[in-house]
Design an enzyme around this catalytic site. Sequence first.
Site, PDB file in Angstrom:
ATOM      1  N   ASP A  89      33.563  29.340  34.311  1.00  0.00           N
ATOM      2  CA  ASP A  89      33.174  30.811  34.144  1.00  0.00           C
ATOM      3  C   ASP A  89      31.859  30.657  33.870  1.00  0.00           C
ATOM      4  OD1 ASP A  89      32.278  33.190  33.681  1.00  0.00           O
ATOM      5  OD2 ASP A  89      34.071  33.718  32.261  1.00  0.00           O
ATOM      6  N   ASN A 112      25.951  30.891  44.604  1.00  0.00           N
ATOM      7  CA  ASN A 112      26.611  31.982  45.459  1.00  0.00           C
ATOM      8  C   ASN A 112      27.612  32.868  44.467  1.00  0.00           C
ATOM      9  OD1 ASN A 112      28.180  33.061  48.028  1.00  0.00           O
ATOM     10  ND2 ASN A 112      29.549  31.967  46.733  1.00  0.00           N
ATOM     11  N   TYR A 138      24.215  47.075  40.844  1.00  0.00           N
ATOM     12  CA  TYR A 138      24.627  45.869  41.341  1.00  0.00           C
ATOM     13  C   TYR A 138      23.227  45.470  42.174  1.00  0.00           C
ATOM     14  CZ  TYR A 138      25.905  42.807  45.367  1.00  0.00           C
ATOM     15  OH  TYR A 138      26.028  41.624  46.055  1.00  0.00           O
ATOM     16  N   ILE A 147      28.750  41.361  54.730  1.00  0.00           N
ATOM     17  CA  ILE A 147      29.581  40.284  55.255  1.00  0.00           C
ATOM     18  C   ILE A 147      31.003  40.653  55.051  1.00  0.00           C
ATOM     19  CG2 ILE A 147      29.941  37.856  54.977  1.00  0.00           C
ATOM     20  CD1 ILE A 147      27.137  38.688  55.796  1.00  0.00           C
TER      21      ILE A 147
HETATM   22  P1  NDP Z   1      33.786  36.255  46.875  1.00  0.00           P
HETATM   23  O1  NDP Z   1      34.451  37.595  46.046  1.00  0.00           O
HETATM   24  O2  NDP Z   1      34.836  36.039  48.019  1.00  0.00           O
HETATM   25  O3  NDP Z   1      33.250  35.362  46.419  1.00  0.00           O
HETATM   26  C1  NDP Z   1      32.484  35.211  44.988  1.00  0.00           C
HETATM   27  C2  NDP Z   1      33.087  33.997  44.392  1.00  0.00           C
HETATM   28  O4  NDP Z   1      32.465  33.729  43.316  1.00  0.00           O
HETATM   29  C3  NDP Z   1      34.538  33.724  43.957  1.00  0.00           C
HETATM   30  O5  NDP Z   1      34.947  32.592  44.699  1.00  0.00           O
HETATM   31  C4  NDP Z   1      34.576  33.883  42.663  1.00  0.00           C
HETATM   32  O6  NDP Z   1      35.514  33.168  42.107  1.00  0.00           O
HETATM   33  C5  NDP Z   1      33.195  33.434  42.113  1.00  0.00           C
HETATM   34  N1  NDP Z   1      32.823  33.711  40.927  1.00  0.00           N
HETATM   35  C6  NDP Z   1      32.533  35.115  40.594  1.00  0.00           C
HETATM   36  N2  NDP Z   1      32.125  35.050  39.473  1.00  0.00           N
HETATM   37  C7  NDP Z   1      32.236  34.195  38.880  1.00  0.00           C
HETATM   38  C8  NDP Z   1      31.775  33.506  37.619  1.00  0.00           C
HETATM   39  N3  NDP Z   1      31.510  34.020  36.749  1.00  0.00           N
HETATM   40  N4  NDP Z   1      31.928  32.191  37.393  1.00  0.00           N
HETATM   41  C9  NDP Z   1      32.297  31.119  38.496  1.00  0.00           C
HETATM   42  N5  NDP Z   1      32.712  31.625  39.809  1.00  0.00           N
HETATM   43  C10 NDP Z   1      32.420  32.972  39.931  1.00  0.00           C
HETATM   44  O7  NDP Z   1      32.593  37.302  47.764  1.00  0.00           O
HETATM   45  P2  NDP Z   1      31.401  37.000  48.573  1.00  0.00           P
HETATM   46  O8  NDP Z   1      31.613  35.770  49.236  1.00  0.00           O
HETATM   47  O9  NDP Z   1      31.116  38.133  49.197  1.00  0.00           O
HETATM   48  O10 NDP Z   1      30.152  37.056  47.421  1.00  0.00           O
HETATM   49  C11 NDP Z   1      29.437  35.700  47.502  1.00  0.00           C
HETATM   50  C12 NDP Z   1      28.057  36.145  47.000  1.00  0.00           C
HETATM   51  O11 NDP Z   1      27.436  36.755  48.043  1.00  0.00           O
HETATM   52  C13 NDP Z   1      28.017  37.046  45.750  1.00  0.00           C
HETATM   53  O12 NDP Z   1      26.891  36.736  45.001  1.00  0.00           O
HETATM   54  C14 NDP Z   1      27.902  38.212  46.358  1.00  0.00           C
HETATM   55  O13 NDP Z   1      27.082  39.513  45.429  1.00  0.00           O
HETATM   56  C15 NDP Z   1      26.969  38.096  47.576  1.00  0.00           C
HETATM   57  N6  NDP Z   1      26.847  39.150  48.665  1.00  0.00           N
HETATM   58  C16 NDP Z   1      27.976  39.512  49.463  1.00  0.00           C
HETATM   59  C17 NDP Z   1      27.987  40.356  50.265  1.00  0.00           C
HETATM   60  C18 NDP Z   1      29.139  40.749  51.280  1.00  0.00           C
HETATM   61  O14 NDP Z   1      29.051  41.975  51.587  1.00  0.00           O
HETATM   62  N7  NDP Z   1      30.064  40.253  51.089  1.00  0.00           N
HETATM   63  C19 NDP Z   1      26.574  41.118  50.680  1.00  0.00           C
HETATM   64  C20 NDP Z   1      25.360  40.561  49.947  1.00  0.00           C
HETATM   65  C21 NDP Z   1      25.646  39.582  49.189  1.00  0.00           C
HETATM   66  P3  NDP Z   1      36.540  33.176  40.801  1.00  0.00           P
HETATM   67  O15 NDP Z   1      36.852  34.809  40.948  1.00  0.00           O
HETATM   68  O16 NDP Z   1      37.658  32.373  40.897  1.00  0.00           O
HETATM   69  O17 NDP Z   1      35.602  32.820  39.866  1.00  0.00           O
END
Ligand code: NDP
Length: 241
Positions: free
Chosen positions: A56, A80, A144, A177
């Site tokens: 985490d 990411n 956000y 995305i």
């Molecule tokens: P997802 O929710 O699919 O991916 C986010 C990932 O981050 C998950 O695999 C999650 O896994 C992991 N995660 C979140 N918090 C933690 C934590 N505290 N510790 C470890 N892992 C963590 O969404 P996206 O792929 O869309 O998001 C990826 C990034 O892109 C983010 O930063 C988001 O803000 C950014 N973004 C996304 C956009 C979109 O439209 N999709 C647009 C602009 C930016 P788990 O829950 O297992 O920890």
Amino acid sequence: MDTRRCVLVSGGGSGIGRAVARRFAARGDHVTVLGRRPEPIAAVAEEIGGTALVVDLTDPQAVERACALLPARVDVLVNNAGQRMPLPTEPGLAAVADHWRRMYDHIVLPTVLLTEALLPRLARPGGRIVSIGSTAGLRGNNAYGAAKAAVHAWNHTLAARVGPEGITANVVVPGYIADTEFAFDMVQDAAEHERRAAATLVKRVGRAEDIAAAVTFVASPESGFMTGEFVNVNGGHVLGR
Ligand code: NDP
């Protein structure tokens, strides 16, 4: 001797992070994916022949423990991981304060803590730090957007700090995305999805692979003169508004 680059992708079990991990692995790099849930990262690690590490990233001690398990030399760090928090449902300022703190914790801390912990291990010269921002950090979306703007601003100081040692730090800034868990939580109705596609100049929504392509370019050995930058990948959405 193993000459593959060592790449870390936080949040590599789903969405953008999974696409990034797949793309680096396809280039022959060894990829470690980090996340809180064991199953998604284990599945990606198995698929790409990489490593999964449960952590985490909002918890400083957990980050320290996890980083102790990582290789002594890291070539590429992709920040990411991030989670958007739901808007407060309770009235009152305490709920507002709680929402803003939680958003900051879940968007800013994973990036800052992991970077701080790994800085001593980043390759010098040649290390690459790529953090995922958001168009929301350029023009709003409440707490956000403000938290993503903090990541954007922080990157400039980071780039200045590591630049003299031959490490670059850049932000890839996605628009909407669609093929991610994050997007599914945010946009569940087809009309809103279509509205977002229409708002781009290329008349489609983004895909995780669009961001992965930008990340691998910014992290490539050839991009050493590019640092402190924002790479906008939004189909012209920001211009086209
Ligand atoms: P997802 O929710 O699919 O991916 C986010 C990932 O981050 C998950 O695999 C999650 O896994 C992991 N995660 C979140 N918090 C933690 C934590 N505290 N510790 C470890 N892992 C963590 O969404 P996206 O792929 O869309 O998001 C990826 C990034 O892109 C983010 O930063 C988001 O803000 C950014 N973004 C996304 C956009 C979109 O439209 N999709 C647009 C602009 C930016 P788990 O829950 O297992 O920890």
